[in-house]
Each structure stands twice: as C-alpha cells, then as structure tokens.
Design an enzyme around this catalytic site. Structure first.
Site, mmCIF file in Angstrom:
data_model
loop_
_atom_site.group_PDB
_atom_site.id
_atom_site.type_symbol
_atom_site.label_atom_id
_atom_site.label_comp_id
_atom_site.label_asym_id
_atom_site.label_seq_id
_atom_site.Cartn_x
_atom_site.Cartn_y
_atom_site.Cartn_z
ATOM 1 N N HIS A 109 1.008 -1.232 -0.144
ATOM 2 C CA HIS A 109 0.433 0.058 -0.085
ATOM 3 C C HIS A 109 0.667 1.523 -0.198
ATOM 4 C CE1 HIS A 109 -4.454 1.119 0.956
ATOM 5 N NE2 HIS A 109 -4.184 1.981 -0.002
ATOM 6 N N ASP A 133 -9.579 -0.328 4.061
ATOM 7 C CA ASP A 133 -8.311 -1.036 4.385
ATOM 8 C C ASP A 133 -9.169 -1.270 5.438
ATOM 9 O OD1 ASP A 133 -6.145 -2.009 4.792
ATOM 10 O OD2 ASP A 133 -4.873 -0.128 4.183
ATOM 11 N N HIS A 193 -6.772 -1.018 7.576
ATOM 12 C CA HIS A 193 -6.021 -0.404 9.074
ATOM 13 C C HIS A 193 -5.794 0.769 7.916
ATOM 14 C CE1 HIS A 193 -4.235 -4.565 7.869
ATOM 15 N NE2 HIS A 193 -3.657 -5.194 8.875
ATOM 16 N N ASP A 233 -3.793 3.112 7.980
ATOM 17 C CA ASP A 233 -1.987 2.953 7.154
ATOM 18 C C ASP A 233 -1.888 4.805 7.351
ATOM 19 O OD1 ASP A 233 -2.011 0.657 5.901
ATOM 20 O OD2 ASP A 233 -2.504 0.829 4.619
ATOM 21 N N HIS A 288 4.511 0.796 4.366
ATOM 22 C CA HIS A 288 2.955 0.171 3.844
ATOM 23 C C HIS A 288 2.428 0.532 5.068
ATOM 24 C CE1 HIS A 288 2.418 -3.790 5.626
ATOM 25 N NE2 HIS A 288 2.657 -2.959 6.472
ATOM 26 N N ASP A 312 -7.203 -1.616 -0.765
ATOM 27 C CA ASP A 312 -6.903 -1.852 0.103
ATOM 28 C C ASP A 312 -7.827 -3.695 0.670
ATOM 29 O OD1 ASP A 312 -4.781 -4.301 1.939
ATOM 30 O OD2 ASP A 312 -3.834 -3.125 2.526
ATOM 31 N N ASP A 355 -7.024 -6.555 1.505
ATOM 32 C CA ASP A 355 -7.061 -7.041 3.109
ATOM 33 C C ASP A 355 -8.072 -6.724 3.751
ATOM 34 O OD1 ASP A 355 -6.275 -4.293 4.628
ATOM 35 O OD2 ASP A 355 -4.437 -5.185 4.875
ATOM 36 N N GLU A 364 -1.805 -4.806 -2.240
ATOM 37 C CA GLU A 364 -2.117 -6.461 -1.435
ATOM 38 C C GLU A 364 -2.482 -7.714 -1.826
ATOM 39 O OE1 GLU A 364 -0.401 -5.928 1.751
ATOM 40 O OE2 GLU A 364 0.268 -3.539 2.107
#
Length: 334
Positions: free
Chosen positions: A129, A156, A158, A160, A173, A261, A263, A306
């Site tokens: 990312h 996402d 996360h 980030d 990332h 992302d 994930d 990702e």
C-alpha cells in the site's frame, strides 16, 4: 458472480441503452472510459514478501478482458521498475527502504499524471500500500494544475497512518495515508513538491478494524474525522456508510481517488493478502461498495493493492480483485 472464464463466455450483447451504453447479459456498462493499467510491483514497504507478484496475478485473472467486455477501452502500460530488496540496504529501521519506496512512488506519480493528461482513467495495481503515496500524489498534482482538489476514499483494514516516529515495525506500507495528509517523512509527503495532497475533510477511511494506538493520535493530529470502522458498517449498513463517505470525498472536489486494500475483505473471501485481519467485509458488501462508487460516477482513478499470490488459494484473491474493479467500472447484476 461467475468465474472469469464462465463470465466472458456467457456475456452476449442483448440491447443497447440510450444513455448507458451497451447492456449485456448480467452487465450494464457506464459510459465507456479509456483506462490505463499501471503495475507497481513494490514489496519493499512490508515485512511479508510476495505482493510484488500482485499485478501479475490480477492480470492473469483477466482484468483487461473483463473491462473490455464492459465496453471500456483498455491499454496496459506495463510495470514500473522497482528495486529488489536483496540488492538494497534497508536504511533506517523506523522507515525501511524509504529512499527506494519514494523513488518508486515518484515514478508512479509521473505515470499517473501522463495517463490523466491523455484523458485516461488510471488503474494502479500494487504491490504493497505504500504505492498510494505515489498514485494519489499524481492524481492530486494533475488536478492541482487545474486549480482543483481531489477527494480520497481509503478502503482498508488498517488506517496506514503511522510515521517513522510512531511505527512499531518501520514498514512504510503503514505510513502512506499519513504522508498524503502531511505527516511523516519529508521525502514521502513531498512527492510532486507539495503537501498535503488531500484535505482531511475530503479524506475517508472505510472498513478499518486494526489501528495502532499511536495511529489514533496521528489521525486526531491530522484532523481526520471521516473514519468508518467495521462496527459502523455492521450497525448502519454499507449503503449508508458509502453514501456519506462519497459525499464527504466529493464535496468541493473534482472527484476522488479510490484506494482499495484487499485486506479490507474478510480472509474467508480474500485469503491472499499482505496483512490479513479477521472480521472484514463480506463478498457482497465489497461488491456493493464498488457498485455504489460506480453509480455516483465521480471516481477519478482506482488502485488495488496487497494481493499476495504466495499465500493465496488458486488465485482467489486476484479473481476477486478483478470482480471488484469490474463493479467499480459499471458491472451490475442486472
């Protein structure tokens, strides 16, 4: 949705709509776009290796053919050159490979600007990312030259939002969104020679469920308030969240960049990701989010990051990435 091979075999032209372009079996296209695919096989920003093969996996899953089946004109710009970790020194432990990542992101920004100047919609394939520090910079710079600003939809697990001072791992990332809003290392945040790239009131995080304690403080420092966790999605529903998010990102802007992302999606449906976290979006929630983005018609550019084929199952995650990109570009159930 069907597998790629089945879908492409079954999609036959039925009728042509007066305003929305050709309607095919199970497919209703948006007005055709010129799309450029840009691969950024960067894996220097993460501890786990393998996401450098993500662009290839998504291409193998039939991205170009699927978008063309929707009526879009697609060209593949190939991959940006990326340094190999084994040939470089990791640099500072709190921002590993920062120099090489920044150089890659600067090249990605240039490619994005070139695509936009040619009237194309960039579709960026990561990589980890950290590539977003480049892609978003390119989109923001292109519109800055026209005295316009952009919004950002960050989807996402996360946030980030770390900086070298707060990162528990030193993996870059986990830092790109902070850099885009003006925090973090100067080299990363000043790509294209300006900062911030987006304003907090036009930046939205969706689907987050794993935030470091120090990131929470960084988010407050940056003035970012449009954060929708998985609890928000559970309680309020994906449609409500997406409608609010798109209004915020689109308010006073030329449109928005979508940074997805993989994930964000639960590992049950997307097992091959760089940093899997249980409790993510379902298959249908993910498609609904992309379909709503398509309905609004203000997406300026899209990136998907990702995808890690090394830990994937029969390319399932890349297949899903292609399906979601298709939904963002107008694929509908009926």
């Amino acid at each position: 949705m069907s597998k790629i091979s089945e879908t492409l075999a079954n999609e036959k032209s039925a009728i042509t709509g007066s305003n929305v372009g050709p309607i095919k079996s199970g497919v209703q296209s948006l007005p055709p776009r010129k799309i450029r695919i840009i691969g950024v096989p960067l894996d220097l920003g993460a501890a786990r290796r393998g996401v450098d093969m993500g662009p290839s996996a998504v291409r193998v899953a039939g991205l170009e053919a699927r978008l063309e089946a929707l009526g879009h004109n697609v060209t593949d710009g190939g991959n940006i050159n990326v340094a190999i970790a084994e040939t470089k020194h990791l640099g500072e432990e709190n921002a590993r490979y920062l120099k090489e990542i920044t150089e890659t992101c600067a090249r990605a920004a240039d490619e994005v600007i070139a695509a936009l100047e040619e009237g194309m919609t960039p579709v960026i394939l990561g990589g980890d990312h950290s590539v977003a520090a480049g892609s978003v910079s390119g989109v923001a710079e292109y519109y800055r030259r026209q005295n316009q600003k952009i919004g950002l939809i960050w989807i996402d697990a996360h946030s980030d939002f770390n900086t070298p001072e707060t990162s528990p791992s030193g993996n870059v990332h986990g830092m790109p969104l902070a850099a885009l809003l003006g925090l973090g290392p100067d080299a990363l945040k000043n790509i294209c020679d300006f900062s911030p790239k987006v304003l907090p009131e036009n930046t939205v995080i969706i689907g987050v469920r794993d935030i470091d304690a120090t990131e929470k403080e960084n988010i407050k420092r940056a003035g970012l308030t449009e954060v929708y966790t998985m609890r928000d999605i559970d309680e309020r529903g994906m449609r409500t969240v997406m409608e609010e998010a798109l209004r915020a990102a689109g308010r006073g802007t030329a449109g928005y960049h979508v940074s997805l992302d993989m994930d964000w999606i639960d590992p049950e449906d997307a097992p091959g990701v760089g940093t899997p976290v249980r409790g993510g979006s379902t298959y249908r929630e993910a498609h609904l989010a992309m379909e709503i983005i398509a309905d609004h018609g203000r997406m300026l550019s899209l990136e998907v990051v990702e995808v890690n084929p090394v830990i994937d199952e029969h390319n399932r995650t890349a297949d899903l990435a292609v399906e979601l990109i298709s939904s963002a570009f107008g694929k509908k159930i009926l």
